[in-house]
Motif scaffolding. Structure first.
Motif, short mmCIF file in Angstrom:
data_model
loop_
_atom_site.label_atom_id
_atom_site.label_comp_id
_atom_site.label_asym_id
_atom_site.label_seq_id
_atom_site.Cartn_x
_atom_site.Cartn_y
_atom_site.Cartn_z
N LEU A 131 59.40 -10.21 21.16
CA LEU A 131 60.41 -9.20 21.48
C LEU A 131 59.82 -7.99 22.21
O LEU A 131 60.41 -6.92 22.24
CB LEU A 131 61.12 -8.74 20.20
N ALA A 132 58.66 -8.19 22.84
CA ALA A 132 57.95 -7.10 23.50
C ALA A 132 58.79 -6.39 24.56
O ALA A 132 58.69 -5.19 24.72
CB ALA A 132 56.65 -7.61 24.12
N GLY A 133 59.62 -7.10 25.27
CA GLY A 133 60.42 -6.49 26.33
C GLY A 133 61.75 -5.92 25.87
O GLY A 133 62.51 -5.39 26.68
N LYS A 134 62.06 -6.03 24.60
CA LYS A 134 63.35 -5.56 24.09
C LYS A 134 63.28 -4.09 23.70
O LYS A 134 62.41 -3.67 22.95
CB LYS A 134 63.78 -6.38 22.86
N ALA A 135 64.21 -3.33 24.21
CA ALA A 135 64.28 -1.90 23.90
C ALA A 135 64.93 -1.71 22.54
O ALA A 135 65.80 -2.49 22.13
CB ALA A 135 65.10 -1.17 24.95
N ALA A 136 64.53 -0.67 21.84
CA ALA A 136 65.21 -0.28 20.61
C ALA A 136 66.57 0.29 20.99
O ALA A 136 66.76 0.80 22.09
CB ALA A 136 64.39 0.74 19.85
N LEU A 137 67.52 0.20 20.08
CA LEU A 137 68.83 0.80 20.27
C LEU A 137 69.03 1.85 19.19
O LEU A 137 68.67 1.61 18.03
CB LEU A 137 69.94 -0.25 20.19
N GLN A 138 69.59 2.99 19.57
CA GLN A 138 69.80 4.08 18.64
C GLN A 138 71.18 4.67 18.86
O GLN A 138 71.59 4.87 20.00
CB GLN A 138 68.74 5.17 18.87
N GLY A 139 71.88 4.90 17.77
CA GLY A 139 73.18 5.57 17.81
C GLY A 139 73.23 6.58 16.70
O GLY A 139 72.26 6.72 15.94
N PRO A 140 74.35 7.28 16.55
CA PRO A 140 74.42 8.30 15.51
C PRO A 140 74.21 7.74 14.10
O PRO A 140 73.64 8.41 13.25
CB PRO A 140 75.82 8.89 15.66
N ASP A 141 74.64 6.50 13.85
CA ASP A 141 74.55 5.94 12.50
C ASP A 141 73.91 4.56 12.48
O ASP A 141 74.08 3.81 11.51
CB ASP A 141 75.95 5.84 11.88
N ILE A 142 73.19 4.19 13.55
CA ILE A 142 72.63 2.84 13.62
C ILE A 142 71.34 2.84 14.45
O ILE A 142 71.23 3.59 15.42
CB ILE A 142 73.65 1.83 14.20
N ARG A 143 70.38 2.02 14.03
CA ARG A 143 69.15 1.82 14.81
C ARG A 143 68.76 0.36 14.70
O ARG A 143 68.79 -0.21 13.61
CB ARG A 143 68.02 2.71 14.32
N LEU A 144 68.38 -0.22 15.83
CA LEU A 144 67.91 -1.60 15.91
C LEU A 144 66.58 -1.59 16.63
O LEU A 144 66.46 -0.96 17.69
CB LEU A 144 68.92 -2.46 16.68
N GLU A 145 65.58 -2.28 16.04
CA GLU A 145 64.27 -2.29 16.69
C GLU A 145 63.48 -3.53 16.29
O GLU A 145 63.63 -4.06 15.18
CB GLU A 145 63.47 -1.04 16.32
N ALA A 146 62.64 -3.98 17.22
CA ALA A 146 61.68 -5.03 16.90
C ALA A 146 60.56 -4.39 16.11
O ALA A 146 60.06 -3.33 16.48
CB ALA A 146 61.15 -5.66 18.19
N SER A 156 78.38 -2.04 20.16
CA SER A 156 79.79 -1.87 19.78
C SER A 156 79.97 -0.77 18.73
O SER A 156 81.07 -0.25 18.57
CB SER A 156 80.36 -3.20 19.28
N LEU A 157 78.89 -0.41 18.04
CA LEU A 157 78.94 0.65 17.04
C LEU A 157 78.44 1.99 17.59
O LEU A 157 78.19 2.93 16.84
CB LEU A 157 78.11 0.25 15.80
N GLY A 158 78.28 2.07 18.91
CA GLY A 158 77.94 3.35 19.53
C GLY A 158 76.47 3.57 19.83
O GLY A 158 76.07 4.66 20.22
N ALA A 159 75.64 2.54 19.65
CA ALA A 159 74.22 2.68 19.97
C ALA A 159 74.00 2.59 21.48
O ALA A 159 74.83 2.06 22.21
CB ALA A 159 73.40 1.61 19.25
N ALA A 160 72.87 3.11 21.91
CA ALA A 160 72.45 3.00 23.30
C ALA A 160 70.97 2.63 23.31
O ALA A 160 70.24 2.90 22.35
CB ALA A 160 72.67 4.33 24.02
N ARG A 161 70.54 2.02 24.41
CA ARG A 161 69.12 1.65 24.53
C ARG A 161 68.26 2.90 24.61
O ARG A 161 68.60 3.85 25.31
CB ARG A 161 68.92 0.76 25.75
N VAL A 162 67.17 2.88 23.88
CA VAL A 162 66.23 3.99 23.87
C VAL A 162 65.22 3.75 24.97
O VAL A 162 64.59 2.69 25.00
CB VAL A 162 65.51 4.11 22.50
N SER A 163 65.06 4.70 25.88
CA SER A 163 64.08 4.52 26.95
C SER A 163 62.68 4.63 26.35
O SER A 163 62.41 5.44 25.50
CB SER A 163 64.27 5.54 28.06
N SER A 164 61.79 3.77 26.86
CA SER A 164 60.43 3.74 26.29
C SER A 164 59.49 4.65 26.99
O SER A 164 59.66 5.30 27.89
CB SER A 164 59.88 2.33 26.30
#
Length: 181
Positions: A11-26, A173-181
């Protein structure tokens, strides 16, 4: 002599996603040991400490099965010492090369995960430290609650990218956006 293939984080090329109430990351591809046998969580924790393996979580993974997960790569000698300490009661299979961990956190993390699996993530039924082997859509994984609003998903390496893309769509869909690295 030919060069041996180099391990590249899937998942090296996958950006983290961050929103007001959600975070997704490898998460870092550290260590993941699968232990099978007649032992207990407490015994495993004691053996880990005796072998010098620190910062590892012991997670139930089925009847007489556990995953031992951590963010650091373990030297083969440590894995061997741990395995030898369990000889006669349990077997250790290093799955570090074959599984990937994904982190989902935030106040809406349980809501995101509930969109893909039938596990009840209410804190009363799925408290911190609880794990479940389940399906997310068609993908088999282990989900562990690692904090009040933090989850770690462990998935086979070959399904990691597909799962991450499903989670990305849900996080967006829950309001997250990609976090620039």
């Amino acid at each position: 002599m030919l060069d041996l293939p180099q391990k590249k984080p899937v998942l090296a090329g996958k950006a983290a996603l961050q929103g007001p109430d959600i975070r997704l990351e490898a998460l870092p591809e550290g260590h993941l040991l699968h232990v099978m046998g007649a032992t207990t969580t407490e015994d495993l924790e004691a053996h880990l400490s005796a072998a010098g393996i620190k910062d590892s979580a012991v997670r139930p993974a089925g009847y007489r099965q556990w995953f031992i997960a951590g963010n650091n790569v373990l030297p083969n000698a440590l894995v061997r010492d741990f395995s030898n300490a369990l000889a006669g009661s349990a077997f250790v299979s290093d799955q570090s090369h074959g599984r990937v961990c994904i982190g989902v956190s935030g106040l809406r993390a349980a809501e995101l995960l509930s969109k893909g699996t039938a596990v009840d993530f209410h804190p009363a039924t799925f408290p911190q430290g609880r794990t479940a082997m389940t399906l997310f859509g068609h993908i088999s994984l282990q989900v562990a609650r690692t904090g009040a609003d933090e989850f770690e998903l462990t998935v086979l390496r070959s399904f990691a990218e597909s799962l991450y893309e499903e989670l990305e769509a849900l996080a967006l869909s829950l309001g997250a956006a990609r976090v620039s690295s």
